[in-house]
Design an enzyme around this catalytic site. Structure first.
Site, mmCIF file in Angstrom:
data_model
loop_
_atom_site.group_PDB
_atom_site.id
_atom_site.type_symbol
_atom_site.label_atom_id
_atom_site.label_comp_id
_atom_site.label_asym_id
_atom_site.label_seq_id
_atom_site.Cartn_x
_atom_site.Cartn_y
_atom_site.Cartn_z
ATOM 1 N NE ARG A 189 55.690 31.644 38.422
ATOM 2 C CZ ARG A 189 56.709 32.391 37.743
ATOM 3 N NH1 ARG A 189 56.678 32.899 36.622
ATOM 4 N NH2 ARG A 189 57.989 32.552 38.365
ATOM 5 C CG ASP A 190 59.657 30.415 35.448
ATOM 6 O OD1 ASP A 190 59.218 31.018 34.630
ATOM 7 O OD2 ASP A 190 60.575 30.857 36.524
ATOM 8 C CG HIS B 284 63.622 32.510 40.018
ATOM 9 N ND1 HIS B 284 62.423 31.600 40.065
ATOM 10 C CD2 HIS B 284 63.724 32.854 38.618
ATOM 11 C CE1 HIS B 284 61.847 31.539 38.832
ATOM 12 N NE2 HIS B 284 62.473 32.074 37.943
ATOM 13 C CB CYS C 216 65.563 29.124 27.057
ATOM 14 S SG CYS C 216 66.210 30.852 26.701
HETATM 15 ZN ZN ZN Z 1 61.834 32.534 36.169
#
Ligand code: ZN
Length: 313
Positions: free
Chosen positions: A13-14, A210, A243
């Site tokens: 997901r992430d 998280h 990122c």
């Molecule tokens: Zn995240």
């Protein structure tokens, strides 16, 4: 066997949400099966959002159905609103997470909702959940995202995070999760936030964090969380996701390195590290050109490594 720490895999997901690569539904299913076989017992496998917003996640329902067929796997999904929650329940998700950004600027940009509107939506979600029979009601978690700081607003006051935690628990949410969406967090801040939220809401209302590894603080933060008594840690295989603001930095903390940290300290995760590294190879083959992160897979396991379930002689 009961484990000491539950690692919740969020790569599907992430991780996938943050990169441009397409992973076919069949390959997502193969990833889930392989990681389940390696011992993973919770996976966030997708997000119930309109397919036009994130086309990569359009197959969430099918992926969820596959995941829920695997014995002992707790299947989690992200939902932005009541509509997504209804879909998640219809597909038999065990745990749903609704993100609530502690930065109102971020909330408006991401979910197009002010804080007051998010609170209202959470209230509607609770009303719907209260109509369900117990066996169909998933665990409902609100993720306090950008709790450690926001790329748009900068510092986020800790009292604000604690205040919203109290408010959503009072509405009937089962649990909150502290989410370092931006990788701004440090261990001292994490300890203060965990203690503050637990004091205000009750210790059993905050079990999970998280974390992102944007500035290399992910494992330090994870260790601080474990020492504070947190028992569920989100991570992603190969730190997938990256990122955009920090080239070379992984997205979420790397599952392989987290398993090594915990197991080598004697904390069981239930995950077989050799098998997990094979899953990584499967995922890398399915995502050519996508950078996977992690020190343990690169260096290999140390000579004489023993998992927590095999104490040294
Ligand atoms: Zn995240």
């Amino acid at each position: 066997m009961a484990t000491d720490i539950l690692i919740s895999e969020v790569g599907l997901r992430d991780g996938l949400q943050s990169i441009d690569a397409i992973l076919s539904t069949e390959r997502k299913k193969a990833w889930i099966s392989a990681q389940h076989a390696a011992g993973t017992r919770e996976m966030e496998v997708g997000s119930f959002v309109p397919a036009k917003l994130i086309p990569l996640l359009a197959d969430t329902a099918e992926v969820v159905r596959h995941a829920t067929s695997l014995p002992g796997l707790r299947v989690a999904a992200l939902v932005p609103n009541l509509h997504g929650l209804r879909d998640a329940v219809a597909n038999g998700v065990h745990k749903v997470t609704l993100p609530f950004s502690m930065s109102e600027t971020h909330s408006i940009r991401n979910l197009r909702k002010t804080h007051a509107q998010v609170i209202e939506e959470i209230g509607r979600c609770i009303e719907f959940l209260d109509t369900l029979p117990g066996e169909r009601r998933p665990q409902f978690e609100v993720s306090l995202s950008t709790a450690f700081g926001c790329t748009l607003e900068g510092p986020v006051p800790e009292q604000r995070v604690i205040g919203y935690a109290v408010q959503v628990i009072a509405l009937g949410v089962d649990e909150v999760c502290l989410s370092d969406t931006t990788g701004y967090g440090n261990p001292a801040q994490l300890r203060r936030l965990v203690r503050g939220v637990r004091e205000a809401c009750g210790a059993d209302r905050l079990d999970s964090v998280h974390l992102h590894n944007t500035r290399g603080q992910g494992l330090a933060n994870a260790l601080a969380a474990v020492e504070e008594g947190i028992t569920t840690l989100d991570s992603s295989l190969g730190g997938i996701g990256g990122c955009p603001w920090a080239p070379g930095a992984s997205g979420n903390i790397v599952t392989e390195d987290l398993v090594f940290l915990l197991e080598s300290m004697g904390l069981s995760t239930g995950i077989d590290l050799d098998a997990l590294i094979e899953v990584r190879e499967l995922v890398q083959a399915a995502l050519p050109g996508v950078e996977l992160f992690g020190f343990t897979p690169a260096a290999g396991l140390p000579l004489g490594y023993r998992p927590a379930c095999e104490p040294s002689p």
